[in-house]
Design an enzyme around this catalytic site. Structure first.
Site, short mmCIF file in Angstrom:
data_model
loop_
_atom_site.label_atom_id
_atom_site.label_comp_id
_atom_site.label_asym_id
_atom_site.label_seq_id
_atom_site.Cartn_x
_atom_site.Cartn_y
_atom_site.Cartn_z
N HIS A 197 -2.53 1.07 5.68
CA HIS A 197 -2.11 -0.60 5.45
C HIS A 197 -1.51 -1.45 5.56
CE1 HIS A 197 0.93 1.09 3.17
NE2 HIS A 197 1.78 0.17 3.07
C1 UD1 Z 1 2.14 -4.55 0.67
C2 UD1 Z 1 4.02 -4.67 -0.14
C3 UD1 Z 1 4.43 -2.94 1.20
C4 UD1 Z 1 3.39 -2.17 0.62
C5 UD1 Z 1 2.60 -2.42 0.06
C6 UD1 Z 1 1.69 -1.38 -0.48
C7 UD1 Z 1 4.92 -6.75 1.00
C8 UD1 Z 1 5.69 -7.48 1.94
N1 UD1 Z 1 3.97 -5.56 1.40
O1 UD1 Z 1 1.65 -4.74 1.20
O2 UD1 Z 1 5.15 -3.04 2.32
O3 UD1 Z 1 3.33 -1.19 1.50
O4 UD1 Z 1 1.82 -3.77 -0.58
O5 UD1 Z 1 0.29 -1.25 -0.33
O6 UD1 Z 1 5.35 -7.13 0.25
N2 UD1 Z 1 -4.99 -7.21 -2.73
C9 UD1 Z 1 -6.30 -6.47 -3.17
N3 UD1 Z 1 -5.86 -6.11 -4.39
C10 UD1 Z 1 -5.09 -6.00 -5.21
C11 UD1 Z 1 -3.52 -6.72 -3.89
C12 UD1 Z 1 -3.82 -6.60 -2.38
O7 UD1 Z 1 -6.60 -6.99 -2.50
O8 UD1 Z 1 -4.05 -5.67 -6.46
C13 UD1 Z 1 -5.21 -7.47 -1.16
C14 UD1 Z 1 -5.34 -8.47 -0.43
O9 UD1 Z 1 -6.42 -9.15 -0.24
C15 UD1 Z 1 -4.52 -8.94 -0.29
C16 UD1 Z 1 -3.91 -8.23 0.89
O10 UD1 Z 1 -4.56 -7.32 0.09
O11 UD1 Z 1 -3.75 -10.35 0.44
C17 UD1 Z 1 -1.94 -7.68 0.80
O12 UD1 Z 1 -1.78 -7.75 -0.14
P1 UD1 Z 1 -0.02 -7.79 -0.18
O13 UD1 Z 1 0.92 -7.52 -2.08
O14 UD1 Z 1 -0.10 -9.27 0.33
O15 UD1 Z 1 0.88 -6.85 0.76
P2 UD1 Z 1 -0.25 -5.65 0.59
O16 UD1 Z 1 -0.80 -5.59 2.38
O17 UD1 Z 1 -0.60 -4.80 -0.89
#
Ligand code: UD1
Length: 378
Positions: free
Chosen positions: A208
């Protein structure tokens, strides 16, 4: 003592669960705040259910956004809650955006409120400033009053950055508290059987990180290696929403179709899979630690790791960087030939299921119990 405990994203939930339990067992007050950085049922609710977490006292509901948006929204929403509650400690865990946001709010209000910042999982460093998590780690540690480390190798990292030694306390790895508490339940779940694969005869993959999944060349190299591995043993791949979306956008859905790609799974389901995999390939931080305790060989799909102790005292190895199809496949072959070792056979100090008790003891004894230390010493 009143501690406000912050969780925001998936890797936080298994860290706050034992801390909240240990606070309650010690007769201390724990107030859970969920920022809502992760919000999908499989990224959040499933973990609350599996880990027996209480309903958060506050849910900030901030959701996704750019790093600036996400961090700013958490800060704005967290500030009035902190002012209303005036806890002795704000306990933040790990390295996600919610971690830094709440640490920063607390540090700024310290002269007024006296609340200290305690960072659980302090001192880990990848040295890679392109990773948002590295920025979050360094800055959170810089504004923390109490730095609670998961392994001894974190201490020289903190001292080298000028953190006073008396703020640093070794507590061990709280995530392993949760793993050891949930292992027997997880093993009874038989997730491999449910997915139609045999224990010890499948590879488990998580992917991821933006550096792997936002770049089509990197994502293709890894997925092609996984498709090759899948000709020899099934490859189970619970997919982070980011990875699923990018694979679709980049026209790589047909590669995913040749793997056992699933929706994200809950904590216990994942532990069931991890504990029975032949090899784990991952770009997660937590899985490097979990495989070490479980004795399962792990290939880390990153340029470097902030958890080098899993290389020296565990079952982890780095795939050659930059990731290529042949490099990933070769690292997989080497890991497979290493084979598994027994659960808990070779684990770093303090990864013993009692780290959260040491966190609570450190909070009870910490610098914040001395009013004179409520003046920032840096
Ligand atoms: C975040 C953490 C990362 C961790 C990861 C575990 C930061 C900088 N990064 O990254 O360190 O390893 O979580 O998962 O805080 N999304 C969904 N549903 C959700 C959450 C996210 O669809 O419940 C999608 C959205 O499109 C979102 C993308 O995932 O924009 C990224 O989510 P985000 O919370 O920004 O960061 P992660 O990549 O999950």
């Amino acid at each position: 003592m009143k501690a406000m405990v912050v969780a925001g994203a998936r890797p936080n939930f298994m860290k706050v669960a034992p801390i909240l339990r240990a606070l309650a067992a010690a007769g201390e007050e724990g107030i859970l705040v969920h920022t809502g950085q992760h919000y999908d049922p499989q990224m959040s609710d499933a973990f609350f259910r599996d880990l027996g977490l209480p309903e958060p006292a506050y849910h900030l509901g901030i959701g996704s956004g750019t790093h600036a948006q996400q961090t700013a929204r958490v800060m704005e929403a967290f500030e009035p809650i902190l002012v209303d509650n005036r806890p002795d400690w704000v306990v933040v865990v790990g390295d996600v955006n919610s971690t830094l946001a709440c640490a920063l709010v607390t540090a700024k209000l310290k002269p007024e409120l006296g609340s200290g910042v305690a960072h659980v999982e302090a001192g880990l460093r990848s040295g890679d400033w392109r990773m948002p998590e590295e920025i979050n780690r360094v800055l959170t540690d810089r504004v923390s009053d109490l730095l609670l480390t998961p392994s001894r190798d974190a201490h020289p990292n903190l001292l080298a950055e000028g953190i006073p030694a008396d703020r640093i306390v070794f507590v061990g790895n709280v995530m392993i508290d949760t793993l050891l508490a949930q292992l027997s339940v997880a093993q009874q779940l038989d997730m491999p059987g449910r997915l139609g694969v045999r224990p010890n005869e499948f590879a488990l993959v998580t992917l991821h990180r933006p550096s792997n999944v936002d770049d089509p060349t990197a994502l293709r190299a890894v997925l092609e290696a996984l498709v090759e591995i899948a000709t020899r043993m099934p490859v189970v791949l619970p997919l982070h929403p980011r990875t699923r979306k990018n694979a679709d956008d980049f026209g790589m859905a047909e590669l995913l179709a040749r793997l056992h790609a699933t929706e994200p799974v809950g904590y216990t389901e994942m532990l069931s899979l991890t504990s029975s995999a032949a090899v784990v390939l991952t770009d997660s931080g937590g899985l490097q630690e979990e495989t070490t305790v479980l004795g399962v060989p792990c290939v880390t799909l990153r340029e470097q790791t902030e958890r080098p102790i899993t290389l020296s005292e565990g079952t982890n190895r780095m795939a050659p960087w930059p990731l290529t199809t042949v490099g990933v496949r070769t690292a997989f072959d080497e890991a497979l030939s290493d084979g598994r070792v027994g659960v808990g056979e070779r684990v770093p100090e303090g990864w013993d299921g009692r780290a959260a008790e040491r966190v609570v003891a450190a909070l009870q004894n910490g610098p914040c119990s001395d009013p004179s230390s409520r003046v920032h010493r840096a």
